[in-house]
Design a protein around this motif. Structure first.
Motif, PDB file in Angstrom:
ATOM      1  N   VAL A 292       0.837  -1.202   0.000  1.00 25.47           N
ATOM      2  CA  VAL A 292       0.000   0.000   0.000  1.00 25.47           C
ATOM      3  C   VAL A 292       0.872   1.252   0.000  1.00 25.47           C
ATOM      4  N   GLU A 293       1.962   1.208   0.756  1.00 27.97           N
ATOM      5  CA  GLU A 293       2.884   2.353   0.786  1.00 27.97           C
ATOM      6  C   GLU A 293       3.517   2.585  -0.581  1.00 27.97           C
ATOM      7  N   CYS A 294       3.882   1.533  -1.280  1.00 33.38           N
ATOM      8  CA  CYS A 294       4.456   1.665  -2.631  1.00 33.38           C
ATOM      9  C   CYS A 294       3.428   2.237  -3.606  1.00 33.38           C
ATOM     10  N   ILE A 295       2.166   1.781  -3.501  1.00 37.14           N
ATOM     11  CA  ILE A 295       1.111   2.319  -4.372  1.00 37.14           C
ATOM     12  C   ILE A 295       0.931   3.806  -4.115  1.00 37.14           C
ATOM     13  N   LEU A 296       0.978   4.209  -2.839  1.00 37.88           N
ATOM     14  CA  LEU A 296       0.861   5.628  -2.504  1.00 37.88           C
ATOM     15  C   LEU A 296       1.982   6.453  -3.137  1.00 37.88           C
TER      16      LEU A 296
ATOM     17  N   VAL B 273      -4.471   2.642   4.435  1.00 37.22           N
ATOM     18  CA  VAL B 273      -5.474   2.349   3.409  1.00 37.22           C
ATOM     19  C   VAL B 273      -6.416   3.532   3.248  1.00 37.22           C
ATOM     20  N   LYS B 274      -6.824   4.133   4.366  1.00 36.21           N
ATOM     21  CA  LYS B 274      -7.712   5.294   4.275  1.00 36.21           C
ATOM     22  C   LYS B 274      -7.032   6.438   3.526  1.00 36.21           C
ATOM     23  N   PHE B 275      -5.764   6.668   3.844  1.00 36.51           N
ATOM     24  CA  PHE B 275      -5.033   7.738   3.172  1.00 36.51           C
ATOM     25  C   PHE B 275      -4.884   7.449   1.674  1.00 36.51           C
ATOM     26  N   MET B 276      -4.638   6.183   1.342  1.00 34.59           N
ATOM     27  CA  MET B 276      -4.514   5.811  -0.067  1.00 34.59           C
ATOM     28  C   MET B 276      -5.812   6.045  -0.806  1.00 34.59           C
ATOM     29  N   LEU B 277      -6.944   5.729  -0.202  1.00 40.69           N
ATOM     30  CA  LEU B 277      -8.236   5.951  -0.842  1.00 40.69           C
ATOM     31  C   LEU B 277      -8.508   7.441  -1.039  1.00 40.69           C
ATOM     32  N   GLU B 278      -8.078   8.258  -0.105  1.00 36.74           N
ATOM     33  CA  GLU B 278      -8.232   9.695  -0.277  1.00 36.74           C
ATOM     34  C   GLU B 278      -7.396  10.214  -1.457  1.00 36.74           C
TER      35      GLU B 278
ATOM     36  N   LEU C 136      -6.515   8.412  -4.056  1.00 35.19           N
ATOM     37  CA  LEU C 136      -7.180   7.921  -5.259  1.00 35.19           C
ATOM     38  C   LEU C 136      -8.364   8.811  -5.628  1.00 35.19           C
ATOM     39  N   LEU C 137      -9.146   9.207  -4.645  1.00 33.35           N
ATOM     40  CA  LEU C 137     -10.290  10.068  -4.911  1.00 33.35           C
ATOM     41  C   LEU C 137      -9.844  11.429  -5.432  1.00 33.35           C
ATOM     42  N   ALA C 138      -8.741  11.951  -4.897  1.00 33.75           N
ATOM     43  CA  ALA C 138      -8.227  13.246  -5.371  1.00 33.75           C
ATOM     44  C   ALA C 138      -7.741  13.154  -6.814  1.00 33.75           C
ATOM     45  N   ILE C 139      -7.068  12.048  -7.137  1.00 36.09           N
ATOM     46  CA  ILE C 139      -6.598  11.878  -8.519  1.00 36.09           C
ATOM     47  C   ILE C 139      -7.781  11.678  -9.466  1.00 36.09           C
ATOM     48  N   LYS C 140      -8.764  10.935  -9.033  1.00 40.66           N
ATOM     49  CA  LYS C 140      -9.938  10.699  -9.869  1.00 40.66           C
ATOM     50  C   LYS C 140     -10.662  11.999 -10.184  1.00 40.66           C
ATOM     51  N   ASN C 141     -10.744  12.898  -9.183  1.00 43.55           N
ATOM     52  CA  ASN C 141     -11.421  14.182  -9.358  1.00 43.55           C
ATOM     53  C   ASN C 141     -10.490  15.288  -9.841  1.00 43.55           C
ATOM     54  N   ASN C 142      -9.229  14.939 -10.102  1.00 47.75           N
ATOM     55  CA  ASN C 142      -8.234  15.900 -10.589  1.00 47.75           C
ATOM     56  C   ASN C 142      -8.087  17.078  -9.625  1.00 47.75           C
ATOM     57  N   ASN C 143      -7.996  16.763  -8.353  1.00 46.62           N
ATOM     58  CA  ASN C 143      -7.903  17.769  -7.296  1.00 46.62           C
ATOM     59  C   ASN C 143      -6.520  17.672  -6.656  1.00 46.62           C
ATOM     60  N   VAL C 144      -5.632  18.583  -7.027  1.00 51.00           N
ATOM     61  CA  VAL C 144      -4.263  18.547  -6.529  1.00 51.00           C
ATOM     62  C   VAL C 144      -4.198  18.976  -5.065  1.00 51.00           C
ATOM     63  N   ASN C 145      -5.083  19.860  -4.661  1.00 54.70           N
ATOM     64  CA  ASN C 145      -5.022  20.408  -3.302  1.00 54.70           C
ATOM     65  C   ASN C 145      -5.311  19.362  -2.232  1.00 54.70           C
ATOM     66  N   LYS C 146      -5.970  18.284  -2.585  1.00 55.75           N
ATOM     67  CA  LYS C 146      -6.304  17.246  -1.612  1.00 55.75           C
ATOM     68  C   LYS C 146      -5.117  16.342  -1.276  1.00 55.75           C
TER      69      LYS C 146
END
Length: 817
Positions: free
Chosen positions: A454-458, A498-503, A505-515
Motif C-alpha cells: 500500500v505504501e508503494c502504491i501511494l 489504506v484510508k489515506f490511499m483511498l483519499e 485515489l479520490l483526489a486523482i480521480k477528481n483531478n484535485n491537486v489540493n487534496k
C-alpha cells in the motif's frame, strides 16, 4: 551789455583755464593713440633712409620709463639703431637658422615618439592575440575573421595558384554550359542519350519499370499512367535477369579493386602524418601497423585482461556517478557517452546499472533529488546512445523489483521495494515507456495488498498519478475499483494507510491537486523541461512499448526491442493487444519479398513499406496503408527514405512517388520536415549519384516546389560559390522545370516564399546570378541551344520577371532598414 537791472555782465572768454577732468581725459586719449601707434609700427622693418643735412633737425634726447624688474631680458627692445640692410639680412638669416634647427629637433622627436608608439601597439597586439589564441594557427589558410568580413577573396587572388584555378574554373563553366540542351531535354520529357550509356546504368541498385508501375488515371495523364498489377509478374522476369547483371557488376568491382590496389602500391611512399599522429596514404587511408603481434593469448590471460578492463571501467564510471548533479549533467553525460563509444555496450550497461542500483535501491529512503538526477542521466543516454540503454535499465529494475517482491518479509523499515518502484515510476515520468507497464506493476502490488505494498502504491500515485490519469484514464478507473474492493476488509480494521490511499485515489480521480498533502513535482518538471538541452540535435527519447512479461522472460524468449536480437515470439497466453513487429512474410508474395531483399530492405519496417509501395493500387491506397502501419517517431522516417530510394532507383522518372510525397507533406508538417532533412542528406552525397538519379531527384523536387509541398529555400544549403558539375546540372534542371511550367502564377509563387525573409538575402542573390549565368547565357550564344523560339522567349520573359521579383525584394528590405 546791460542786464535788466542795468548791470554789465562779463563776456565768457575762449581761453578759459581747462578743468582737471578735461586734462586727464586728454592725457588718456594721447596715451591710447601713442600705444596704438607703437603696436602698429613695431613689427615693420624700416627701409633705407637717406638723411638730408638741411632738413634734419637735432633730436632732443627723451627720457624712457624704467622697465619692470620682472620682465625677461630678451623682451626688452633694442636701443641700437639699425645701421643698414646687411645687418637686417643677417638677423633674418639667423632667425631662419634657429627656426630650421628647432624644426629638425621637433621632427626627430616626433619620429622617435612614433617608433615608440608603434612598438607599444605591436606589443598590445601580440598580447591580445595570445589571449584570443589567434597566434596558434599553424597553417597558412585564410583567417576566419578575414572570411567573416568578406575579404578572403583578396588573399585568394594574390596567390598565383588560385588565379590559375579560377581561370580553370571559368573554362570548366564554359564546358558545363554545353550540357544545357541535355538538361532541357530531361526536364521537358524528351529522350536523352546520356542515360543509355553503359557507365550510367547501375543495374545493381535499380529495378525495372515494370516492377513499380501504378495505375492512377485520375491524377496522371495518359503518358504517365502506371499499373502496379504487373508488379509481381515483372519481378519474376527481373529475378531471371539478375544473375547476368550481378556477374557484370562483380567483374566491374574486381577491376576497380585491382586498380585501387595498384594505386595504393604507387602511393606507399607518399605518406603523411595527420593531426593524431597516424600515418596516412596519399588517398587518405590510415596505414596499418605491421608490428602488431598476433600471438596466441590463452583463455586464462584473456580472462585476467578482461577483469582488469572491467575494474578500470567501473572505477571510471563510479567516479563520474559520484559527482553527478544538475550543474555538471552535460559534461558527465558526454564522458559516459564517450565510454560507450570506446567500450562494449554490454559491459557499459552492466557496470552502470550495478553502480546506480548500489546508490539508489538501498534499504534506506532514497532522496528524491538524487533519484531524479540519475533517471535524467539514463534518459539522456537513452536518446543519445540508443534505445537499448533505456531498455536494459528498465529490464534490470523490473527484475530487481520482482525479486524483492517475491522475497519480501513483513518489514516496513526496509525501503528497497519503495526505491525500486519509485525508480520505475520516474522512468515512466520521463517518457521512457508507456503506461501499460506501470499499470502491470501496480496490479502486482494490489494483488499482495499488504502494508508495504500500500505504501508503494501511494508513492506511485503521489509522483505520477495525474500523468497516469491523463495517459490512460480507463485503466486507472479499473485499478481504482480493484483497490476499493481490496480495501473494504481493511477499512473495518481502521488501517490509516489504506484510508489515506483511498483519499489520494479520490483526489486523482477528481483531478484535485489540493487534496494531496505535500504534493510537489516542481523539480521533476524542471528536469523534464531541460532534458532537450542535453540531447543532441536529431535525437529524441523513444518511448518503449514493452510488457512486464517480456522483460521478465527476456532471457528465455529474447529481446525483440533490440535490433538484431533473436526472439522466440509471443506465447498464446500473452496479451493480444500488445504491439509486436509486423512480419511481411505472411502478407506479401515471395517474388515481392525477393525484390525487397535485392533493394537492400534489411528490416521488417523497410520491407513492409517497400512492399506497400510496390503493390498499392494508387497513391491514395499506398498512403492509407502506410498510415495503418502505426509507425512512430524514427520509424516514420523510413517511409520517406524508402520512397526516395525507390524514386531514384527508377530508370525513368515516375511521378507516382512525387504525388505520394506531396500527399504526406499536406497530411502533416512533420513529414515535410522529414522530407527536407532527407533531401539535405541526399545533397551531401549528390556526387555519388548517377545522371538518371540526379534527374529523378530534380523532377521530384520540382513537383514538390510547384505544388507547395516544400519551399524552394530547401536548396539554401547549396554552396553556389563552389558549384561542381553535378550540383550545377542538378540546380539547372530544377530551375528549368520551375521556370518553364505552363502556369506563370504558379512559377511566381514558388519564388515569392523566399522574398519575405532577411536571412535568405544571399540565397536570392545566388538564384539571380545562377539564372543569369547558367540559363540566359546559353540563349545568347550564337547557334546556341536546340530550344525553339517560343521556349526561348518564355525562358527569357520568366527570367526577367523573377529577376525583378528577387531584386525588388532586396530593395524593399534595404528601404526598411
Amino acid at each position: 551789455m546791460k542786464t535788466s537791472k542795468g548791470k554789465i555782465k562779463p563776456q565768457k572768454q575762449n581761453n578759459a583755464k581747462k578743468s582737471r577732468k578735461d586734462i586727464r581725459q586728454a592725457k588718456r586719449l594721447a596715451k591710447k593713440a601713442k600705444r596704438n601707434e607703437y603696436y602698429t609700427n613695431r613689427n615693420k622693418i624700416p627701409g633705407p633712409v637717406v638723411p638730408d643735412e638741411n632738413s634734419v633737425k637735432p633730436m632732443k634726447p627723451t627720457k624712457r620709463k624704467s622697465q619692470p624688474t620682472n620682465v625677461a631680458p630678451h623682451v626688452k627692445e633694442s636701443t641700437k639703431p639699425i645701421a643698414d640692410n646687411s645687418s637686417i639680412a643677417k638677423c633674418v638669416e639667423k632667425e631662419k637658422k634657429v627656426h630650421n634647427e628647432l624644426k629638425a629637433v621637433m621632427n626627430k622627436q616626433r619620429h622617435k615618439q612614433m617608433i615608440e608608439a608603434n612598438w607599444e601597439e605591436d606589443k598590445n597586439i601580440k598580447k591580445l592575440e595570445k589571449q584570443l589564441k589567434l597566434n596558434k594557427r599553424k597553417t597558412k589558410s585564410i583567417p576566419k575573421t578575414f572570411a567573416e568580413d568578406g575579404l578572403d577573396y583578396l588573399l585568394e587572388i594574390c596567390d598565383s595558384d588560385n588565379r590559375r584555378d579560377i581561370i580553370g574554373t571559368e573554362m570548366d563553366t564554359e564546358k558545363i554550359n554545353d550540357d544545357f540542351d541535355e538538361d532541357f531535354d530531361l526536364m521537358m520529357g524528351k529522350t536523352s542519350t546520356s542515360h543509355n550509356k553503359p557507365e550510367d546504368d547501375d543495374t545493381d541498385d535499380e529495378f525495372s519499370d515494370e516492377s513499380c508501375n501504378v495505375d492512377n488515371t485520375e491524377d496522371f495523364s495518359d503518358d504517365e499512367t502506371m499499373d502496379v498489377s504487373a508488379c509481381e509478374s515483372g519481378s519474376e522476369s527481373e529475378a531471371e535477369n539478375s544473375m547476368s547483371e550481378d556477374e557484370e557488376v562483380s567483374d566491374g568491382h574486381e577491376e576497380e579493386l585491382d586498380t585501387h590496389q595498384e594505386n595504393l602500391s604507387k602511393n606507399e611512399d607518399k605518406m603523411v602524418q595527420d593531426i593524431y599522429g597516424r600515418l596516412r596514404h596519399a588517398d587518405g587511408s590510415v596505414v596499418q601497423e605491421k608490428n602488431v603481434s598476433n600471438k596466441y593469448v590463452p583463455p586464462a590471460a584473456r580472462a585476467a585482461d578482461t577483469d582488469s578492463t572491467l575494474l578500470r571501467l567501473k572505477r571510471q564510471i563510479k567516479g563520474l556517478i559520484n559527482r553527478l548533479a544538475e550543474s555538471n549533467m552535460h559534461s558527465i553525460s558526454s564522458q559516459i557517452e564517450a565510454l560507450y563509444n570506446a567500450n562494449s555496450r554490454h559491459d557499459m550497461n552492466e557496470t552502470l546499472a550495478s553502480i546506480m542500483f548500489e546508490n539508489l535501491i538501498v534499504s534506506t529512503p532514497c532522496p528524491e533529488r538524487l533519484l531524479l538526477e540519475h533517471v535524467l542521466l539514463v534518459t539522456i543516454l537513452h536518446a543519445n546512445v540508443g534505445s537499448e540503454v533505456g531498455a536494459f535499465f528498465l529490464q534490470s529494475v523490473a527484475q530487481k523489483f520482482c525479486t524483492i517482491l517475491s522475497e519480501f518479509v513483513d518489514n516496513v523499515e526496509d525501503k528497497r521495494m519503495d526505491n525500486a518502484v519509485n525508480f520505475i515510476a520516474q522512468l515512466y515520468n520521463f517518457k521512457l515507456f508507456n503506461s501499460h507497464l506501470l499499470y502491470e506493476v501496480l496490479t502486482k502490488l494490489v494483488d499482495k495488498f499488504e502494508e508495504k505494498h500500500v505504501e508503494c502504491i501511494l508513492n506511485v500515485l503521489k509522483n505520477v498519478g495525474f500523468t497516469l490519469r491523463k495517459d490512460d484514464p480507463a485503466t486507472l478507473r479499473t485499478l481504482i475499483q480493484t483497490i476499493q474492493s481490496k480495501a473494504a476488509p481493511e477499512l473495518t480494521n481502521n488501517n490509516p494507510r489504506v484510508k489515506f490511499m483511498l483519499e489520494i485515489l479520490l483526489a486523482i480521480k477528481n483531478n484535485n491537486v489540493n487534496k494531496i498533502p505535500n504534493y510537489d513535482t516542481s523539480y521533476s518538471e524542471h528536469l523534464k523541461k531541460i532534458t532537450k538541452s542535453f540531447i543532441r540535435t536529431g535525437n529524441y527519447v523513444t518511448q518503449l512499448n514493452i510488457s512486464l512479461e517480456d522483460l521478465l522472460k527476456a532471457d528465455e524468449q529474447g529481446k525483440w526491442w533490440v535490433v538484431g536480437s533473436a526472439w522466440a515470439g509471443k506465447r498464446e497466453s500473452a496479451q493480444l493487444d500488445q504491439q509486436t513487429p509486423v512480419t511481411a512474410k505472411s502478407t506479401f508474395s515471395n517474388k515481392l519479398l525477393a525484390l525487397a531483399k535485392k533493394q537492400h530492405m534489411n528490416t521488417d519496417t523497410r520491407i513492409n513499406i517497400f512492399c506497400i509501395l510496390m503493390s498499392a493500387e494508387d497513391y491514395m491506397d499506398a498512403f492509407e496503408k502506410l498510415l495503418h502501419l502505426g509507425l512512430k517517431n524514427q520509424q516514420e522516417r523510413e517511409i520517406i527514405n524508402v520512397l526516395l530510394h525507390c524514386s531514384l532507383s527508377e530508370k525513368a522518372y515516375n511521378p507516382y512517388y512525387s504525388v505520394l510525397a506531396q500527399k504526406f507533406c499536406d497530411y502533416d508538417r512533420r513529414f515535410q520536415m522529414i522530407i527536407k532533412c532527407s533531401i539535405w542528406d541526399k545533397l551531401q552525397t549528390l556526387v555519388d549519384c548517377s545522371p538518371a538519379q540526379i534527374s529523378n531527384l530534380a523532377k521530384l523536387l520540382t513537383h514538390l516546389f510547384l505544388e507547395k509541398g516544400l519551399p524552394i529555400s530547401t536548396l539554401k544549403i547549396v554552396q553556389f560559390g563552389e558549384l561542381d558539375k553535378v550540383t550545377l546540372r542538378f540546380m539547372r534542371q530544377i530551375l528549368l522545370g520551375i521556370i518553364l511550367t505552363p502556369d506563370a502564377e504558379q512559377c511566381q509563387e514558388v519564388f515569392l516564399k523566399v522574398c519575405q525573409s532577411d536571412k535568405l538575402k544571399m540565397f536570392r542573390e545566388s538564384l539571380r546570378l545562377f539564372i543569369h549565368h547558367f540559363l540566359l547565357r546559353n540563349l545568347r550564344k550564337d547557334g546556341g541551344s536546340r530550344m525553339d523560339e517560343a521556349q526561348k522567349s518564355l525562358l527569357e520573359g520568366r527570367a526577367k520577371m523573377l529577376d525583378k521579383l528577387l531584386l525588388s525584394a532586396n530593395d524593399r528590405k534595404r528601404k526598411l532598414t
